[in-house]
Design a protein around this motif. Structure first.
Motif, PDB file in Angstrom:
ATOM      1  N   ILE A  27       0.863  -1.180   0.000  1.00  0.00           N
ATOM      2  CA  ILE A  27       0.000   0.000   0.000  1.00  0.00           C
ATOM      3  C   ILE A  27       0.902   1.233   0.000  1.00  0.00           C
ATOM      4  O   ILE A  27       1.842   1.321   0.798  1.00  0.00           O
ATOM      5  N   PHE A  28       0.625   2.169  -0.907  1.00  0.00           N
ATOM      6  CA  PHE A  28       1.500   3.330  -1.032  1.00  0.00           C
ATOM      7  C   PHE A  28       0.714   4.575  -1.414  1.00  0.00           C
ATOM      8  O   PHE A  28      -0.443   4.506  -1.825  1.00  0.00           O
ATOM      9  N   LEU A  29       1.374   5.721  -1.247  1.00  0.00           N
ATOM     10  CA  LEU A  29       0.791   7.017  -1.579  1.00  0.00           C
ATOM     11  C   LEU A  29       1.635   7.684  -2.658  1.00  0.00           C
ATOM     12  O   LEU A  29       2.854   7.585  -2.644  1.00  0.00           O
ATOM     13  N   ARG A  30       0.954   8.357  -3.564  1.00  0.00           N
ATOM     14  CA  ARG A  30       1.640   9.151  -4.590  1.00  0.00           C
ATOM     15  C   ARG A  30       1.553  10.620  -4.159  1.00  0.00           C
ATOM     16  O   ARG A  30       0.889  11.427  -4.785  1.00  0.00           O
ATOM     17  N   GLU A  31       2.228  10.937  -3.041  1.00  0.00           N
ATOM     18  CA  GLU A  31       2.158  12.262  -2.439  1.00  0.00           C
ATOM     19  C   GLU A  31       2.653  13.372  -3.360  1.00  0.00           C
ATOM     20  O   GLU A  31       2.049  14.437  -3.427  1.00  0.00           O
ATOM     21  N   GLN A  32       3.760  13.139  -4.037  1.00  0.00           N
ATOM     22  CA  GLN A  32       4.351  14.176  -4.877  1.00  0.00           C
ATOM     23  C   GLN A  32       3.458  14.550  -6.056  1.00  0.00           C
ATOM     24  O   GLN A  32       3.562  15.639  -6.587  1.00  0.00           O
ATOM     25  N   GLN A  33       2.580  13.662  -6.443  1.00  0.00           N
ATOM     26  CA  GLN A  33       1.686  13.928  -7.558  1.00  0.00           C
ATOM     27  C   GLN A  33       0.393  14.580  -7.087  1.00  0.00           C
ATOM     28  O   GLN A  33      -0.460  14.915  -7.898  1.00  0.00           O
ATOM     29  N   GLY A  34       0.227  14.732  -5.772  1.00  0.00           N
ATOM     30  CA  GLY A  34      -0.988  15.339  -5.229  1.00  0.00           C
ATOM     31  C   GLY A  34      -2.191  14.412  -5.243  1.00  0.00           C
ATOM     32  O   GLY A  34      -3.323  14.839  -5.081  1.00  0.00           O
ATOM     33  N   TYR A  35      -1.961  13.105  -5.411  1.00  0.00           N
ATOM     34  CA  TYR A  35      -3.033  12.121  -5.439  1.00  0.00           C
ATOM     35  C   TYR A  35      -3.241  11.598  -4.024  1.00  0.00           C
ATOM     36  O   TYR A  35      -2.351  10.988  -3.441  1.00  0.00           O
ATOM     37  N   LYS A  36      -4.384  11.849  -3.418  1.00  0.00           N
ATOM     38  CA  LYS A  36      -4.628  11.561  -2.007  1.00  0.00           C
ATOM     39  C   LYS A  36      -4.984  10.103  -1.676  1.00  0.00           C
ATOM     40  O   LYS A  36      -4.536   9.599  -0.666  1.00  0.00           O
ATOM     41  N   PRO A  37      -5.807   9.395  -2.474  1.00  0.00           N
ATOM     42  CA  PRO A  37      -6.202   8.031  -2.086  1.00  0.00           C
ATOM     43  C   PRO A  37      -5.008   7.068  -2.037  1.00  0.00           C
ATOM     44  O   PRO A  37      -4.026   7.238  -2.758  1.00  0.00           O
ATOM     45  N   GLU A  38      -5.103   6.067  -1.164  1.00  0.00           N
ATOM     46  CA  GLU A  38      -4.073   5.038  -1.102  1.00  0.00           C
ATOM     47  C   GLU A  38      -4.107   4.198  -2.375  1.00  0.00           C
ATOM     48  O   GLU A  38      -5.175   3.914  -2.921  1.00  0.00           O
ATOM     49  N   CYS A  39      -2.937   3.805  -2.835  1.00  0.00           N
ATOM     50  CA  CYS A  39      -2.805   2.915  -3.992  1.00  0.00           C
ATOM     51  C   CYS A  39      -2.307   1.572  -3.475  1.00  0.00           C
ATOM     52  O   CYS A  39      -1.720   1.493  -2.401  1.00  0.00           O
ATOM     53  N   ALA A  40      -2.533   0.501  -4.229  1.00  0.00           N
ATOM     54  CA  ALA A  40      -2.056  -0.816  -3.833  1.00  0.00           C
ATOM     55  C   ALA A  40      -1.687  -1.620  -5.073  1.00  0.00           C
ATOM     56  O   ALA A  40      -2.300  -1.474  -6.129  1.00  0.00           O
ATOM     57  N   LYS A  41      -0.638  -2.440  -4.915  1.00  0.00           N
ATOM     58  CA  LYS A  41      -0.205  -3.339  -5.988  1.00  0.00           C
ATOM     59  C   LYS A  41       0.190  -4.667  -5.348  1.00  0.00           C
ATOM     60  O   LYS A  41       0.707  -4.694  -4.234  1.00  0.00           O
ATOM     61  N   PRO A  42      -0.037  -5.772  -6.047  1.00  0.00           N
ATOM     62  CA  PRO A  42       0.444  -7.059  -5.544  1.00  0.00           C
ATOM     63  C   PRO A  42       1.961  -6.998  -5.340  1.00  0.00           C
ATOM     64  O   PRO A  42       2.670  -6.315  -6.094  1.00  0.00           O
ATOM     65  N   VAL A  43       2.456  -7.691  -4.324  1.00  0.00           N
ATOM     66  CA  VAL A  43       3.870  -7.634  -3.965  1.00  0.00           C
ATOM     67  C   VAL A  43       4.779  -7.935  -5.151  1.00  0.00           C
ATOM     68  O   VAL A  43       5.734  -7.197  -5.411  1.00  0.00           O
ATOM     69  N   GLU A  44       4.512  -8.996  -5.887  1.00  0.00           N
ATOM     70  CA  GLU A  44       5.396  -9.375  -6.996  1.00  0.00           C
ATOM     71  C   GLU A  44       5.438  -8.298  -8.083  1.00  0.00           C
ATOM     72  O   GLU A  44       6.493  -8.010  -8.635  1.00  0.00           O
ATOM     73  N   LEU A  45       4.304  -7.702  -8.391  1.00  0.00           N
ATOM     74  CA  LEU A  45       4.266  -6.622  -9.382  1.00  0.00           C
ATOM     75  C   LEU A  45       5.014  -5.400  -8.851  1.00  0.00           C
ATOM     76  O   LEU A  45       5.792  -4.769  -9.575  1.00  0.00           O
ATOM     77  N   PHE A  46       4.808  -5.078  -7.586  1.00  0.00           N
ATOM     78  CA  PHE A  46       5.495  -3.936  -6.978  1.00  0.00           C
ATOM     79  C   PHE A  46       7.010  -4.139  -7.040  1.00  0.00           C
ATOM     80  O   PHE A  46       7.752  -3.237  -7.417  1.00  0.00           O
ATOM     81  N   LYS A  47       7.474  -5.339  -6.679  1.00  0.00           N
ATOM     82  CA  LYS A  47       8.915  -5.627  -6.682  1.00  0.00           C
ATOM     83  C   LYS A  47       9.523  -5.508  -8.073  1.00  0.00           C
ATOM     84  O   LYS A  47      10.677  -5.124  -8.210  1.00  0.00           O
TER      85      LYS A  47
END
Length: 74
Positions: free
Chosen positions: A33-53
């Motif tokens: 679970i991650f945030l795209r703070e620098q882009q000004g996007y407030k909702p939490e984002c999520a990706k499967p672990v293998e895709l994230f890695k």
């Protein structure tokens, strides 16, 4: 965050070079679970672990080294 989510505080760079703030790991859903703070996007984002890695690289904060001015130059 729920009990099944481990709280994290890490920064990663995505495949485009954009830094994201990882705030948690969902054990039950096996996702990051991650945030795209620098882009000004407030909702939490999520990706499967293998895709994230495969698409993100950890950003390690390098220590800041301060060099004091040489006092013998005066």
């Amino acid at each position: 965050m729920s009990e099944e989510i481990q709280t994290l505080d890490r920064h990663y760079k995505d495949w485009r070079g954009v830094v994201v703030h990882v705030v948690g790991y969902d054990r039950a859903g096996d996702r990051v679970i991650f945030l795209r703070e620098q882009q000004g996007y407030k909702p939490e984002c999520a990706k499967p672990v293998e895709l994230f890695k495969s698409r993100f690289e950890r950003v390690i904060d390098e220590p800041v080294i301060t060099i004091a001015p040489d006092s013998s130059d005066s």
